[in-house]
Structures are given as structure tokens and as C-alpha cells.
Design a protein around this motif. Structure first.
Motif, PDB file in Angstrom:
ATOM      1  N   GLY A 189    -108.521  18.990 -82.127  1.00 34.67           N
ATOM      2  CA  GLY A 189    -109.970  18.892 -82.027  1.00 34.67           C
ATOM      3  C   GLY A 189    -110.571  17.710 -82.761  1.00 34.67           C
ATOM      4  N   ASP A 190    -109.849  17.184 -83.740  1.00 33.24           N
ATOM      5  CA  ASP A 190    -110.374  16.092 -84.568  1.00 33.24           C
ATOM      6  C   ASP A 190    -110.157  14.700 -83.988  1.00 33.24           C
ATOM      7  OD1 ASP A 190    -111.316  17.859 -86.467  1.00 33.24           O
ATOM      8  OD2 ASP A 190    -109.633  17.570 -87.847  1.00 33.24           O
ATOM      9  N   VAL A 191    -109.445  14.599 -82.868  1.00 33.70           N
ATOM     10  CA  VAL A 191    -109.172  13.283 -82.274  1.00 33.70           C
ATOM     11  C   VAL A 191    -109.897  13.151 -80.945  1.00 33.70           C
ATOM     12  CG1 VAL A 191    -106.967  12.999 -83.481  1.00 33.70           C
ATOM     13  CG2 VAL A 191    -106.999  14.057 -81.201  1.00 33.70           C
ATOM     14  N   ASP A 192    -110.024  11.902 -80.495  1.00 38.02           N
ATOM     15  CA  ASP A 192    -110.725  11.638 -79.238  1.00 38.02           C
ATOM     16  C   ASP A 192    -109.842  11.835 -78.013  1.00 38.02           C
ATOM     17  OD1 ASP A 192    -113.192  10.838 -80.524  1.00 38.02           O
ATOM     18  OD2 ASP A 192    -112.128   9.020 -81.130  1.00 38.02           O
ATOM     19  N   GLY A 193    -108.548  11.716 -78.189  1.00 38.29           N
ATOM     20  CA  GLY A 193    -107.599  11.905 -77.097  1.00 38.29           C
ATOM     21  C   GLY A 193    -106.219  12.147 -77.679  1.00 38.29           C
ATOM     22  N   VAL A 194    -105.319  12.695 -76.859  1.00 39.03           N
ATOM     23  CA  VAL A 194    -103.978  13.024 -77.327  1.00 39.03           C
ATOM     24  C   VAL A 194    -102.941  12.363 -76.426  1.00 39.03           C
ATOM     25  CG1 VAL A 194    -102.336  14.872 -77.852  1.00 39.03           C
ATOM     26  CG2 VAL A 194    -104.788  15.251 -78.234  1.00 39.03           C
TER      27      VAL A 194
END
Length: 185
Positions: free
Chosen positions: A65-70
Motif C-alpha cells: 500500500g505504501d508504493v505507487d506500483g509493484v
């Protein structure tokens, strides 16, 4: 700042998929940061553990949830994804109805020594991510054949064509992340 979380589907200390993602991170333009989302400490998923949700699983979900993309780098084991990766994805869907990848931009990549690389595993991974309602980058696909010396001792890509492709691949993923952010604004 754009943050890309990455998950490596191998626990090996000499993982070529980890080496690939770390080499890709070195190609990132200014303003893009890579962060590992670790899976090695997740317990085997069991519904019995949900009553006292493990902190390591909560931290894993929060990291997504803390990143913009995975970016997910998967090896191919027996023509599919490794069990440790599937286990992590099972945790990402718990508690029921709380799917960490829903609406999240995802890119899939993998490397192996074979000429078709991780094509079968990536197909399975894309199906899983589709079920999770992730926004999966369709093109370009990242099936990289790991050849001797492709990544040098400094973690740099040595083949010009591969480096150009991976730079383009990363650019496409950053563009997807930006489109999703714009649509969500």
C-alpha cells in the motif's frame, strides 16, 4: 517521487531474479525509488492465523500500500510461480475482502537460463493478478534469458540491447503508474 516496490519470488541468496531487479533499479530515472517488499519471513498461510493476524503479514500488506506500483520478478518452478510467491499473494488477500493489489499498477518480469525464460510462470502470475483486480502492464513483456556475464559484478547490464529494452520496460511501467495516479486524482 515515484516509489516502485519490488517482490522477488526467490529466497535464494544468489537469485538471478533479484540481480535482474537490482540492475533495473540502477536504470531508474531521477525521481524514481525502488523498495523491496520482502516475502521471506511470511508464515505459510492458514486461515487459523487470521484471528491474530501476523504482524509480518500486516507489514507486507502495508508495504504494498505504501508504493505507487509493484514490480514482481518471478522465477519459474515446474512451469509456474514458486510456492513462496503464491504464499505471499495469499496473505495479500487477507482478511477476506481486503485485497492489497486491487487497483495497484503491477509489472511482471522474470529471468532464467532458458530461451523462453519465465513465460509460463508469468502467464500464471498474470492470471492471479487479474483475479486480484491489479492493473497489470500488458506490454512490453519482460522475459529475460540470463546469459553468462549479462549482469556484471557491479550489478550493471552489459548487453546494450538488453539494457535498452529494460530501460524501455521501466519507462512503460512508470507511464502506467502515472496514468493510474492521474485517473485516481
Amino acid at each position: 517521487m515515484t516509489t516502485i516496490g519490488y517482490i522477488v519470488g526467490s529466497l535464494s541468496s544468489t537469485s538471478i531474479n533479484r540481480a535482474l531487479v537490482e540492475a533495473i533499479a540502477k536504470l531508474a530515472p531521477e525521481g524514481v525509488e525502488f523498495r523491496e517488499i520482502e516475502i521471506k519471513n511470511l508464515p505459510f498461510y492458514s486461515q487459523d492465523l487470521e484471528a491474530e493476524f501476523p504482524q509480518v503479514a500486516a507489514d507486507f500488506k502495508q508495504a504494498i500500500g505504501d508504493v505507487d506500483g509493484v514490480l514482481i520478478a518471478t522465477p519459474e518452478y515446474s512451469r509456474s510461480i514458486p510456492g513462496v510467491l503464491k504464499n505471499a499473494f495469499d496473505w495479500s488477500t487477507r482478511p477476506y475482502g481486503n485485497m492489497s493489489f486491487s487497483g495497484r499498477p503491477v509489472a511482471v518480469i522474470g529471468t532464467s537460463g532458458g530461451p523462453i525464460s519465465t513465460a509460463a510462470a508469468q502467464q500464471h502470475l498474470r492470471a492471479i493478478m487479474g483475479h486480484f483486480n491489479a492493473i497489470v502492464m500488458g506490454q512490453p513483456e519482460g522475459m529475460i534469458q540470463m546469459t553468462p556475464g549479462l549482469i556484471d559484478e557491479h550489478g550493471e547490464i552489459t548487453n546494450g540491447g538488453t539494457k535498452e529494452f529494460l530501460t524501455s520496460y521501466l519507462g512503460a511501467f512508470i507511464s502506467l503508474i502515472e496514468r493510474v495516479q492521474k485517473a485516481n486524482a
